[in-house]
Design an enzyme around this catalytic site. Sequence first.
Site, PDB file in Angstrom:
ATOM      1  N   SER A 134      72.765  56.133  23.559  1.00 43.19           N
ATOM      2  CA  SER A 134      73.451  55.402  24.625  1.00 43.19           C
ATOM      3  C   SER A 134      73.378  53.921  24.263  1.00 43.19           C
ATOM      4  CB  SER A 134      72.777  55.665  25.972  1.00 43.19           C
ATOM      5  OG  SER A 134      73.408  54.884  26.966  1.00 43.19           O
ATOM      6  N   GLY A 145     103.964  27.183  37.039  1.00 41.53           N
ATOM      7  CA  GLY A 145     103.777  25.785  37.420  1.00 41.53           C
ATOM      8  C   GLY A 145     102.805  25.006  36.561  1.00 41.53           C
ATOM      9  N   MET A 150     103.010  24.279  33.256  1.00 40.48           N
ATOM     10  CA  MET A 150     103.585  23.413  32.221  1.00 40.48           C
ATOM     11  C   MET A 150     104.839  22.751  32.763  1.00 40.48           C
ATOM     12  SD  MET A 150     102.777  25.487  28.803  1.00 40.48           S
ATOM     13  CE  MET A 150     103.598  26.931  29.402  1.00 40.48           C
ATOM     14  N   HIS A 184     104.182  28.193  45.001  1.00 40.89           N
ATOM     15  CA  HIS A 184     103.120  28.077  44.000  1.00 40.89           C
ATOM     16  C   HIS A 184     101.842  28.748  44.470  1.00 40.89           C
ATOM     17  CE1 HIS A 184      99.663  25.949  42.201  1.00 40.89           C
ATOM     18  NE2 HIS A 184     100.353  26.160  41.103  1.00 40.89           N
ATOM     19  N   ARG A 191     112.873  23.556  29.485  1.00 46.96           N
ATOM     20  CA  ARG A 191     111.870  24.297  30.267  1.00 46.96           C
ATOM     21  C   ARG A 191     110.859  24.977  29.352  1.00 46.96           C
ATOM     22  NH1 ARG A 191     114.848  28.183  34.244  1.00 46.96           N
ATOM     23  NH2 ARG A 191     113.265  27.577  35.749  1.00 46.96           N
ATOM     24  N   CYS A 215      75.666  52.327  28.401  1.00 50.34           N
ATOM     25  CA  CYS A 215      75.152  52.102  29.743  1.00 50.34           C
ATOM     26  C   CYS A 215      74.916  50.623  30.041  1.00 50.34           C
ATOM     27  CB  CYS A 215      73.887  52.911  29.992  1.00 50.34           C
ATOM     28  SG  CYS A 215      72.544  52.473  28.882  1.00 50.34           S
ATOM     29  N   ARG A 228     111.763  38.256  34.650  1.00 45.44           N
ATOM     30  CA  ARG A 228     110.621  38.840  33.936  1.00 45.44           C
ATOM     31  C   ARG A 228     110.078  39.959  34.817  1.00 45.44           C
ATOM     32  NH1 ARG A 228     107.022  33.613  35.417  1.00 45.44           N
ATOM     33  NH2 ARG A 228     107.346  33.955  37.614  1.00 45.44           N
ATOM     34  N   LYS A 242     110.078  33.497  29.010  1.00 46.97           N
ATOM     35  CA  LYS A 242     111.356  33.036  29.554  1.00 46.97           C
ATOM     36  C   LYS A 242     112.451  33.188  28.501  1.00 46.97           C
ATOM     37  CE  LYS A 242     111.108  29.741  32.511  1.00 46.97           C
ATOM     38  NZ  LYS A 242     110.339  28.530  32.624  1.00 46.97           N
ATOM     39  N   TYR A 285      81.132  58.996  26.910  1.00 42.99           N
ATOM     40  CA  TYR A 285      81.130  58.560  28.310  1.00 42.99           C
ATOM     41  C   TYR A 285      80.776  57.081  28.424  1.00 42.99           C
ATOM     42  CZ  TYR A 285      76.000  58.795  28.195  1.00 42.99           C
ATOM     43  OH  TYR A 285      74.690  58.591  27.892  1.00 42.99           O
TER      44      TYR A 285
HETATM   45  C1  PEP Z   1      71.223  47.334  28.000  1.00 37.90           C
HETATM   46  O1  PEP Z   1      70.441  46.652  27.348  1.00 37.90           O
HETATM   47  O2  PEP Z   1      72.442  47.324  27.841  1.00 37.90           O
HETATM   48  C2  PEP Z   1      70.712  48.218  29.049  1.00 37.90           C
HETATM   49  C3  PEP Z   1      71.507  49.044  29.688  1.00 37.90           C
HETATM   50  O3  PEP Z   1      69.402  48.107  29.359  1.00 37.90           O
HETATM   51  P1  PEP Z   1      68.830  46.952  30.296  1.00 37.90           P
HETATM   52  O4  PEP Z   1      69.981  46.226  30.863  1.00 37.90           O
HETATM   53  O5  PEP Z   1      67.989  47.619  31.303  1.00 37.90           O
HETATM   54  O6  PEP Z   1      68.046  46.150  29.296  1.00 37.90           O
END
Ligand code: PEP
Length: 891
Positions: A783, A100, A102, A450, A91, A851, A335, A22, A871
């Site tokens: 990975s 709302g 604070m 709100h 304010r 992963c 804002r 603000k 990736y």
């Molecule tokens: C992990 O441990 O991040 C993974 C992808 O393997 P899992 O979840 O199967 O243990």
Amino acid sequence: MTEYVQPFEAGDKSQLDLLGGKGANLAEMTRMGLPVPPGFTITTEACRAFLERGDVPPELPVQVRSAMLRLENRLGKRLGDRHDPLLVSVRSGAKFSMPGMMETVLNVGLNDDSVLGLAEASDNERFAYDSYRRLLQMFGRTVLDIDGARFSDALDERKTARGVTQDVDLDADDMRALVDTYKQIIAAESGAAFPQQPSEQLTACIEAVFASWNTPRARVYRRRERIPDSLGTAVNVCTMVFGNLGADSGTGVAFTRDPASGAAGAYGDYLPDAQGEDVVAGIRNTLSLEEMHELDPASYDDLQRVIRLLEAHYRDLCDIEFTVERGTLWMLQTRVGKRTAPAAFRIATQLVDENVITMDEALSRVSGDQLAQLMFSQFDPAAERTLLTTAMGASPGAAVGTIVLDPQRAVEKAKDGPVVLVRKETNPDDLEGMIAAAGILTSRGGKTSHAAVVARGMGRTCVVGAEGVEVDEANARIVCGDVTLAEGDTISIDGTTGEVFAGSVPVVPSPVMRYLTDGVAAAEPEAGSDAALVPAVDRLLRHADRVRRLRVRANADTADDASRARTLGAQGIGLCRTEHMFLGERRPLIERVILADKPEELKAALDTLLPLQRSDFGRLLESMDGDPVTIRLIDPPLHEFLPDRTALSVKVAVARERGDVDPEDVRLLEAIERLHESNPMLGLRGVRLGIVVPGLFGMQVRAVAEAAAARIKAGGTPRAEIMIPLVGSVMELHLIRQQVGHVVAEVAATEGVELDIPIGTMIELPRAALTSFRIADEADFFSFGTNDLTQTTWGFSRDDVEAAFFAAYLEQGVFTVSPFESIDGDGVGRLVRIAAEEGRSTKPDLKLGVCGEHGGDPLSVHFFHEVGLDYVSCSPFRVPVARLEAGRAAV
Ligand code: PEP
Ligand code: MG
């Protein structure tokens, strides 16, 4: 000496951290020459000092006094003077907006004397006493912590006694009487009279705003929005202007575009003869800007001019709060405004088409979380339904749930199934109920109330201003025309159209989901409102795909999941958890592997699994033909495939009693006892299985290699990759790599095809990360298994801790988000960074991916981009989100 006070004219919008949203924007508007009532900001630094010391920093009172003096000299008025007094608002205003949550106190400086001065200067006695009673009310609630109902009940009593329903129908005598009543309430409840000294009022209000940073509702809100507790709020002291001076005055909020739909053109709510909070609180139903135009064309034109200036300046949708005082427009706040997910996508592309921003900027204006919301389902247009009423759609989505009229009960009932919280209006104390509900319906208020603002922020479906719905709390029911629904009955609300239906309406995929799965044409909606949405999403996702460096793969174990993921844009499979192929009716087959005593038995059991695995992998490779498919060899401890230990013990004991015990059960129980582990996640699993159970990994690798060979012969382009879980030492990987290489070579020779199957490892143990420079010698790719890496770095058992104590950790600020949800950059992330750098120092072309669940989390995706991974891999549904976020990370 630290300077804690800064006049509006000294700052600008870049000073968000110091001045809060603000304050920074009031400064910016002052700079732009827009009509901002003069004032000053007390910095967030002062609040942090206050929170730390439990008292205001010693320099602050003097600094505030001299800022007030400057203001008084400039305006030629004195705070709380008995003639034409200067009055101020106090304010809150944090870096991130917390609508709302604070406190605000208006009309500071009024007392028994200055109220006469105000009456005289405004020539309006009613107005002066109305302003005074508002100060008493806000001061009582905010500074003295008196229950707000004490004041609103007294107001209601007065209205009833006078036979009127609206505040505006009360006259000067009523207001004077209310001032007396409110002063009595304050004296009785707080044990002291209302402070008549203006400077004392000001000091108390400033402290109350600082303290409001830590109210329970503010903490709940911050936790939800992941706002750090350490920021503190600024306090803005601003000259009062009055919207409650009669019919030529008023107050309102506006958006430079519609924040719900994204439609171009200003959108707002205006309330004549009203002050500040009346609009946002949704107390009276408001007028539209068009209606304001009819009422006061000159102020309307001024407002439109300011709206255009602001949008051009901020190059984005802005929201504003304004007041008209006797025909003069004043800006009280602006804002960059919150908006719904569809509005975000539409506005971003509109601004590109208007040559205001670039596509890169447009991409940064939408988020993966918003895209995920657009993938939510909607009500089936073809389904039968009973329309109760149509009100205002304030936050999109389709919510079906049982009616609950009380926020606390909503929290309780939500444990048994989805609920829709139905209220006359919501206030900040309702927050937990709103979080728990699938949807929110209010009978009052506009799109800026709100409920609307908070629901939009949370992505919760919300319908507001359903005047046709009478919320009868006393009888725990709602009445709409001749339909009465009790608490516990089901209701369906459409946050896009504002429709409210009795009963449960079936839900279908959204146009964005149809587009993502079937392409733009398939998603063309039949009628109107979504027409511009799908093309907007399409443009932004395509742009993200063009600019992103991270590739996006999916975690998928079946051909169906793989195809779905590919449709959603996955560029391969980053994790196939092969243990998922041993569930259901195949469980007895893996049981045979586990129970085998003799090598021949083991071989026979593995031979039965081989063709099944081969065909699993064949289908997976086929559905991802041409793209990499990372197949992880079996990971979990083997006892996970066996029956429950306790249940089987009981069964065997009972059978023994009866004398008809099954020897197979005994054998199974013995195996369970043998394999039982106290800490299974740290036991015999992952690569360790590969080393101690002869032939198990070998069978899986053979199945992969044979499936790949068959695909090649069938003219396909299989790109299988083999991944070894839970490696902690290069030697483990070395041993397995030899086995794997041997099997692959054998299959290639037998089948007469060339097989190129990279062999990599998961990095999911701290030791693996720390010795990555060695492990990289044996790996074609890494990975990051950030689920296990989080578990093993923190020493948190993945399956136990969230329920056991994460709520307390979040509450007490150990972290603002679960480290299993968003990567812990300082700890787990540091290991990722080390492993990435050191792995690549050994092998510069080492392929790196992730992963764990974090692969689909927006914040984490930015982190993985930044540390240079190739990736991310996430669940199929998150693939579009990861694509968008990977694009955003790159611009
Ligand atoms: C992990 O441990 O991040 C993974 C992808 O393997 P899992 O979840 O199967 O243990
Ligand atoms: Mg793991």
